[in-house]
Structures are given as structure tokens and as C-alpha cells.
Design an enzyme around this catalytic site. Sequence first.
Site, PDB file in Angstrom:
ATOM      1  NE  ARG A 104     -37.386  31.906  42.252  1.00 15.39           N
ATOM      2  CZ  ARG A 104     -36.760  31.725  41.078  1.00 15.39           C
ATOM      3  NH1 ARG A 104     -37.359  32.019  39.939  1.00 15.39           N
ATOM      4  NH2 ARG A 104     -35.536  31.254  41.048  1.00 15.39           N
ATOM      5  CE1 TYR A 158     -53.986  48.836  53.157  1.00 15.62           C
ATOM      6  CE2 TYR A 158     -52.295  48.209  51.586  1.00 15.62           C
ATOM      7  CZ  TYR A 158     -52.852  48.126  52.849  1.00 15.62           C
ATOM      8  OH  TYR A 158     -52.267  47.332  53.785  1.00 15.62           O
ATOM      9  CG  ASP A 194     -56.948  46.823  46.261  1.00 13.31           C
ATOM     10  OD1 ASP A 194     -57.713  45.882  46.589  1.00 13.31           O
ATOM     11  OD2 ASP A 194     -56.041  47.254  46.997  1.00 13.31           O
ATOM     12  CE  LYS A 227     -56.424  43.274  54.635  1.00 11.38           C
ATOM     13  NZ  LYS A 227     -56.306  44.354  53.667  1.00 11.38           N
TER      14      LYS A 227
END
Length: 396
Positions: free
Chosen positions: A55, A108, A180, A205
Site C-alpha cells: 500500500r 470542478y 488543481d 488527463k
Amino acid sequence: MKKDTQLISAGRDKKFTGAAVNPALVRASTVVFESVAEMHAAGKMKDQGVEYYGRRGTSTTFAFCEAMCELERAAGCYVYPCGTAAITSSLLAFLSAGDHLLMVDSVYEPTRDFCSGSLARLGVDVSFYDPLIGLDLETFIKPNTKVIFMESPGSLTMEVQDVVAIAKLAQKHNVVTMIDNTYATPINFQPLTHGVDICIHSATKYISGHSDVMLGVASANEACWPQLQKRSYELGQCASVDDIYTAMRGLRTLGVRMREHDRNAMLVAEYLSQHDLIERVLHPAFETCDGHAFFKRDFVGGNGLFSVVLKVANIDAMIAMLDGFRYFKMGFSWGGFESLALPVDSSVSRRTIRPWDNSKMLRLHIGLENPDDLIDDLRLGFERYALCLNQNPNIN
Ligand SMILES: *Cc1c(COP(=O)(O)O)cnc(C)c1O
């Protein structure tokens, strides 16, 4: 070192690649140790890029993080299963009950929903601010303001923020800043070098760039890295090494892809800016876009993403245009190699500071197709739009 060179060399240290060009893809839940001493030594280094438990990442994760840190000039970087997880985990890492968050109104939509949903439930006070507010944001800072969140350009409406001024203001008041930075990617704007504390990307993206991976990244400066890392780990955030490997492959061609997206989008946007049916082009490189001056000041380049406002709203005409496109498909993401067209949904009309009329808005992502074909596709689409308007002149 120039950015293009950095994109090729970052994260390719021999310790990650061995004799190969690319870092090894190391899948692991369990890391095994041969001795107690070795296990204890690894434990001491588990936050510094030594394999300890799946992890926490493997050398594939660490190679990608090293690359992102180099590109963003960050002290550390954490990888999440998607961009939204990177945003929510960063906010959770720095906000507690009773704290105040200043959130940009053009954010967003899922980030906004997280603020009015989970953050409100946990007792965080959220105020939305005008993306164009600049230095006047100071009047909204309260004694309990802990975080200022930016997104520049804003989602769908593309307002470019004065990130430099806001970062300076926040430093003066000891407030943590997050941005962001998905639009810019690590190559067109580096927020940490302008005083921002935490820089977030949806690597889904352009970083991945091929519409086949979900991934998020948050990188932080020296002051904020330990807290971001600790709390993100506590939240159980981790990302698949297969996805990380794929994103890292995308990173190698990010520069050439971005320049090509940018060039194509500029050609298409210029065409649209001359079109009779278009009222306004919301592309940061155009003066008709709010905050254009900050784009010119801060950004090295643009990409394939922009919006347009039509002169007349008509749902039937919008449907006739969109349904008939040959190359533009409808889809909610962007940053892949393909072109997309999206009728802007009502999320922009729900903004509290600067609500927009979404019925006349179209968001485009310009891909790597030949721009002549894309312009043809749009030209025919607007012919269908005009035809529909003539047949049904009632504005709806
Ligand atoms: C797509 C997007 C996100 C969310 O990223 P996911 O990887 O889809 O969760 C966040 N911010 C912006 C600006 C985006 O465009």
C-alpha cells in the site's frame, strides 16, 4: 535542464530501471525481508521510498513520484487512484472541524460537491470566492481560515486566477494554499515555484494522455509534505502500479502532445471566434477569456481544452449539432488523444458567485486529429444548428 529533457530523464535512475530504459513494473502486496535487521531498517525508511508494504508503493510508484517531484520542484508527492481522490485527500489532510476553507467558485463540480457534502458534514465552514477576486480575497480570510483552494483555469468557464497574488496573501496569513493544476500539467505552470503549498493533478488527463487510466497526484513543498503524506496514508490511499506505469509512459510524450493539442486548439478556436453563431470563445489565450492577462504572465502554453458561448440557446439545435458530429464524440473527460464535445451541464448555473447560463455553452477538447477535419466537422455541425434555428426560431 529544459522541461522536454526533464520529461525524458525524470524517474529513470538506475535504481528503478536496472539495465532497461523504463522503470520495472513491480506489483506487490507483500514485501519480504530476509532478516529482522533488514525489516527494521526498511521500517525506518518506509516514508522515504523504500519498499515496505504494497500500500505504501513499490519502486514503480517511487520512480513516478521522483519524476513528478522533479517536474513540480516538490519535496514529496503522493499518488491516488484518481484526481478526485487527490483533491479530497489533500483537503482532508489539512482541515478539521471548525476550520474555514476558501474555495474558488469556478471549481470542478465534484470538488464543490465534496465541500457542500462531506466537508460540511464534518463541520468545516466553506466560503466560495470569485475566481477573479485577486488581492481582495484578503477581506474573506478569517482567523480560522486554514486552506485556500484554487483551480486555474476554472472548470468549463476557464477563468484564470492570479495565483501569484493569492499565494503571497496566504503566506502572509499563514494559510495553506492548494491548486488543481490539471489544465497546466507539470510543464505549463509550476505553482510550487510561485509559493503555492500543494499542487494537484488529475493524471487521468494529459499526463496519462490516452483515455485509458484513472490516476491522481498531489505534490507538496517541504513544509506541507509530511502532513500530506501521513494523512493520505491514514486514509488508505494507494494507486495500482499498472496505472502508475502507464501514466509514467504518458509523461515521456507529454511535451510533444501538449504542443500539438495547443496548436490544433488555437486553429479551431480562431475559426470559432469568427463564426456567426459564436458569441464568445472561452480560451485562456484569447482576450475574451476572464483572467487572460494572468495566462499570458504565468503559463508557457495552453492545451486542447476550451469552451464557447453560442449567441442563441436552442436545445433542438444543440442536439442536431452534437448528434451529427463525425469526429467529436461526447464524453466527460479530456486530455486524451481524441476530440470531444460536451454540452455544458447545469453545474455552472449552480455557482453562487458567478452563475452562468449553461444552455448556450459547449466545451470542446481538441485532439490530435488533423485540425482541418475538425474544423469541417464543426462547420457542418453549426450548419445543422442554424438550420434547426431557422425551422424552430423559438428560443428555449
Ligand atoms: C477530471 C478532473 C478532475 C478529476 O479527475 P479524476 O481523475 O477524473 O477523478 C479534477 N480536476 C479537474 C480540473 C478535472 O478536469
